[in-house]
Design a protein around this motif. Structure first.
Motif, PDB file in Angstrom:
ATOM      1  N   MET A   1       0.830  -1.196   0.000  1.00  0.00           N
ATOM      2  CA  MET A   1       0.000   0.000   0.000  1.00  0.00           C
ATOM      3  C   MET A   1       0.868   1.252   0.000  1.00  0.00           C
ATOM      4  O   MET A   1       1.778   1.383   0.807  1.00  0.00           O
ATOM      5  N   MET A   2       0.612   2.170  -0.927  1.00  0.00           N
ATOM      6  CA  MET A   2       1.304   3.454  -0.954  1.00  0.00           C
ATOM      7  C   MET A   2       0.339   4.511  -0.406  1.00  0.00           C
ATOM      8  O   MET A   2      -0.613   4.894  -1.075  1.00  0.00           O
ATOM      9  N   PRO A   3       0.546   4.972   0.837  1.00  0.00           N
ATOM     10  CA  PRO A   3      -0.413   5.888   1.451  1.00  0.00           C
ATOM     11  C   PRO A   3      -0.481   7.235   0.732  1.00  0.00           C
ATOM     12  O   PRO A   3       0.528   7.776   0.283  1.00  0.00           O
ATOM     13  N   ARG A   4      -1.689   7.767   0.655  1.00  0.00           N
ATOM     14  CA  ARG A   4      -1.940   9.086   0.079  1.00  0.00           C
ATOM     15  C   ARG A   4      -1.964  10.099   1.225  1.00  0.00           C
ATOM     16  O   ARG A   4      -2.681   9.909   2.206  1.00  0.00           O
ATOM     17  N   ILE A   5      -1.191  11.176   1.081  1.00  0.00           N
ATOM     18  CA  ILE A   5      -0.978  12.109   2.191  1.00  0.00           C
ATOM     19  C   ILE A   5      -1.471  13.509   1.836  1.00  0.00           C
ATOM     20  O   ILE A   5      -1.223  14.008   0.731  1.00  0.00           O
ATOM     21  N   LEU A   6      -2.161  14.135   2.795  1.00  0.00           N
ATOM     22  CA  LEU A   6      -2.609  15.525   2.689  1.00  0.00           C
ATOM     23  C   LEU A   6      -1.961  16.325   3.809  1.00  0.00           C
ATOM     24  O   LEU A   6      -1.983  15.911   4.972  1.00  0.00           O
ATOM     25  N   ILE A   7      -1.388  17.490   3.483  1.00  0.00           N
ATOM     26  CA  ILE A   7      -0.773  18.384   4.463  1.00  0.00           C
ATOM     27  C   ILE A   7      -1.759  19.498   4.796  1.00  0.00           C
ATOM     28  O   ILE A   7      -2.298  20.146   3.899  1.00  0.00           O
ATOM     29  N   VAL A   8      -1.991  19.735   6.098  1.00  0.00           N
ATOM     30  CA  VAL A   8      -2.888  20.813   6.533  1.00  0.00           C
ATOM     31  C   VAL A   8      -2.146  21.682   7.543  1.00  0.00           C
ATOM     32  O   VAL A   8      -1.865  21.252   8.660  1.00  0.00           O
ATOM     33  N   ASP A   9      -1.841  22.910   7.134  1.00  0.00           N
ATOM     34  CA  ASP A   9      -1.145  23.861   8.006  1.00  0.00           C
ATOM     35  C   ASP A   9      -1.430  25.260   7.478  1.00  0.00           C
ATOM     36  O   ASP A   9      -1.411  25.482   6.260  1.00  0.00           O
ATOM     37  N   PRO A  52      -7.593  11.043   1.235  1.00  0.00           N
ATOM     38  CA  PRO A  52      -6.232  10.676   1.662  1.00  0.00           C
ATOM     39  C   PRO A  52      -6.267   9.600   2.740  1.00  0.00           C
ATOM     40  O   PRO A  52      -7.255   9.448   3.460  1.00  0.00           O
ATOM     41  N   ASP A  53      -5.168   8.854   2.836  1.00  0.00           N
ATOM     42  CA  ASP A  53      -5.021   7.863   3.908  1.00  0.00           C
ATOM     43  C   ASP A  53      -4.477   8.502   5.180  1.00  0.00           C
ATOM     44  O   ASP A  53      -4.738   8.023   6.277  1.00  0.00           O
ATOM     45  N   ILE A  54      -3.686   9.569   5.007  1.00  0.00           N
ATOM     46  CA  ILE A  54      -3.032  10.241   6.128  1.00  0.00           C
ATOM     47  C   ILE A  54      -3.201  11.747   5.984  1.00  0.00           C
ATOM     48  O   ILE A  54      -3.056  12.290   4.888  1.00  0.00           O
ATOM     49  N   VAL A  55      -3.489  12.414   7.103  1.00  0.00           N
ATOM     50  CA  VAL A  55      -3.488  13.876   7.136  1.00  0.00           C
ATOM     51  C   VAL A  55      -2.413  14.318   8.125  1.00  0.00           C
ATOM     52  O   VAL A  55      -2.463  13.950   9.306  1.00  0.00           O
ATOM     53  N   ASN A  76     -17.555  11.768  12.154  1.00  0.00           N
ATOM     54  CA  ASN A  76     -18.304  11.605  10.920  1.00  0.00           C
ATOM     55  C   ASN A  76     -17.862  10.434  10.059  1.00  0.00           C
ATOM     56  O   ASN A  76     -18.604   9.983   9.201  1.00  0.00           O
ATOM     57  N   ASP A  77     -16.671   9.932  10.270  1.00  0.00           N
ATOM     58  CA  ASP A  77     -16.203   8.861   9.388  1.00  0.00           C
ATOM     59  C   ASP A  77     -15.178   8.007  10.106  1.00  0.00           C
ATOM     60  O   ASP A  77     -14.007   8.346  10.179  1.00  0.00           O
ATOM     61  N   ALA A  78     -15.641   6.886  10.635  1.00  0.00           N
ATOM     62  CA  ALA A  78     -14.755   6.005  11.397  1.00  0.00           C
ATOM     63  C   ALA A  78     -13.645   5.424  10.523  1.00  0.00           C
ATOM     64  O   ALA A  78     -12.601   5.023  11.004  1.00  0.00           O
ATOM     65  N   ALA A  79     -13.879   5.339   9.206  1.00  0.00           N
ATOM     66  CA  ALA A  79     -12.885   4.788   8.291  1.00  0.00           C
ATOM     67  C   ALA A  79     -12.117   5.890   7.573  1.00  0.00           C
ATOM     68  O   ALA A  79     -11.583   5.687   6.495  1.00  0.00           O
ATOM     69  N   GLY A  80     -12.105   7.083   8.134  1.00  0.00           N
ATOM     70  CA  GLY A  80     -11.451   8.222   7.505  1.00  0.00           C
ATOM     71  C   GLY A  80      -9.939   8.153   7.600  1.00  0.00           C
ATOM     72  O   GLY A  80      -9.364   7.158   8.028  1.00  0.00           O
ATOM     73  N   PRO A  81      -9.262   9.255   7.240  1.00  0.00           N
ATOM     74  CA  PRO A  81      -7.799   9.252   7.231  1.00  0.00           C
ATOM     75  C   PRO A  81      -7.205   9.183   8.625  1.00  0.00           C
ATOM     76  O   PRO A  81      -7.816   9.632   9.603  1.00  0.00           O
ATOM     77  N   ALA A  82      -6.005   8.639   8.700  1.00  0.00           N
ATOM     78  CA  ALA A  82      -5.257   8.650   9.957  1.00  0.00           C
ATOM     79  C   ALA A  82      -4.696  10.045  10.173  1.00  0.00           C
ATOM     80  O   ALA A  82      -4.144  10.656   9.250  1.00  0.00           O
ATOM     81  N   ILE A  83      -4.862  10.558  11.388  1.00  0.00           N
ATOM     82  CA  ILE A  83      -4.385  11.907  11.698  1.00  0.00           C
ATOM     83  C   ILE A  83      -3.033  11.825  12.398  1.00  0.00           C
ATOM     84  O   ILE A  83      -2.896  11.212  13.455  1.00  0.00           O
ATOM     85  N   ILE A  84      -2.032  12.463  11.787  1.00  0.00           N
ATOM     86  CA  ILE A  84      -0.724  12.610  12.410  1.00  0.00           C
ATOM     87  C   ILE A  84      -0.515  14.098  12.656  1.00  0.00           C
ATOM     88  O   ILE A  84      -0.378  14.874  11.706  1.00  0.00           O
ATOM     89  N   PHE A  85      -0.537  14.496  13.929  1.00  0.00           N
ATOM     90  CA  PHE A  85      -0.325  15.903  14.239  1.00  0.00           C
ATOM     91  C   PHE A  85       1.157  16.252  14.095  1.00  0.00           C
ATOM     92  O   PHE A  85       2.033  15.497  14.509  1.00  0.00           O
ATOM     93  N   VAL A  86       1.406  17.405  13.483  1.00  0.00           N
ATOM     94  CA  VAL A  86       2.766  17.926  13.338  1.00  0.00           C
ATOM     95  C   VAL A  86       2.740  19.345  13.881  1.00  0.00           C
ATOM     96  O   VAL A  86       2.180  20.253  13.261  1.00  0.00           O
ATOM     97  N   THR A  87       3.319  19.564  15.045  1.00  0.00           N
ATOM     98  CA  THR A  87       3.147  20.830  15.743  1.00  0.00           C
ATOM     99  C   THR A  87       4.372  21.184  16.577  1.00  0.00           C
ATOM    100  O   THR A  87       5.178  20.314  16.906  1.00  0.00           O
TER     101      THR A  87
END
Length: 264
Positions: A1-9, A52-55, A76-87
């Motif tokens: 699996m190649m995870p799809r990543i979204l950056i939010v900042d 995305p698989d990861i945010v 809202n979505d139990a099967a949603g993306p995994a959240i990795i906080f970067v702070t």
């Protein structure tokens, strides 16, 4: 699996640094960077659009914080993306895990640490529900008080501020959110909403909660038959007068004392 990543900042330099870091670890940790977002509503739109698989999510953002955004996604979505906080802030770690965050990385992020987090997401995605099990072992489940309702409408996930909602009314399996401008529909239980927002809303009827700050008074309604008495006795009914709108909501006899005390 190649995870799809979204950056939010909300800071462009921070997004650029994460993009560079992801590029540096691409060989050892294959992934696909699918996009970026600078604030919560844009992030919600991107998540619906890109799946995305990861945010990679910042905590401190204007408007809706990263913690609040993660709480909405978890609800809202139990099967949603995994959240990795970067702070840069370590004091929000506990709350991050309370909203089902997968990991919590402190800036400046080390490449090896980020790669390890991404690989672990990929491994856990293979086993549905494994992520929730790991999170449950890390943190106690505590409800985060929301500042916004999430509304799915025409392929979008919208945010309706709690302070803008004048009343919540149960309609079959849906709940109507009424603001000054319009109505929205969400799925949910009125009882659960009453428990969550007890400080902001008061129950006026078995099918309605009203914002305490929206009540400007009460007035007499139509005469109704008293079903609990013998014969055809009638009793007075009362209804709530709301700020900004002409809607009137009936007050049940059971809830009358609480509403009357609030108005006084």
């Amino acid at each position: 699996m190649m995870p799809r990543i979204l950056i939010v900042d909300d800071e462009a330099p921070a997004r650029a640094r994460l993009t560079t870091l992801l590029s540096d670890i691409a060989a050892e940790c294959p992934h696909e960077l699918v996009g970026e977002a600078a604030q919560a509503q844009q992030a919600l739109d991107r998540i619906v659009e890109l799946s995305p698989d990861i945010v990679l999510l910042d905590v401190q953002m204007p408007g809706m914080t990263g913690i609040e955004l993660a709480a909405h996604l978890a609800q809202n979505d139990a099967a949603g993306p995994a959240i990795i906080f970067v702070t840069a802030y370590d004091e929000y770690a506990l709350k991050a895990f309370e909203v089902h965050a997968f990991d919590y990385l402190l800036k400046p992020v080390r490449a090896t640490r980020l790669a390890d987090a991404i690989r672990r997401v990929g491994a856990l995605k293979q086993n549905a529900g494994a992520q929730k099990k790991v999170i449950a072992e890390v943190a106690n489940t505590m409800q985060v008080t929301r500042k916004n309702f999430s509304v799915q409408e025409r392929g979008r996930l919208l945010l309706v501020p709690v302070i803008d909602v004048l009343y919540l009314k149960a309609e079959a399996k849906y709940v109507t959110l009424r603001t000054r401008e319009r109505e929205y529909l969400i799925e949910g239980s009125l009882s659960a909403l009453e428990q969550e927002f007890a400080a902001q809303f008061i129950r006026v009827h078995r099918n309605a909660l009203v914002a305490r700050d929206a009540i400007v008074g009460v007035e007499r309604g139509a005469q109704i038959v008293d079903a609990e008495s013998d014969g055809d006795k009638t009793q007075e009914s009362w209804q709530v007068i709301l700020r900004h709108i002409d809607d009137r909501l009936p007050i049940s006899r059971r809830q009358w004392a609480g509403v009357k005390a609030l108005v006084r």
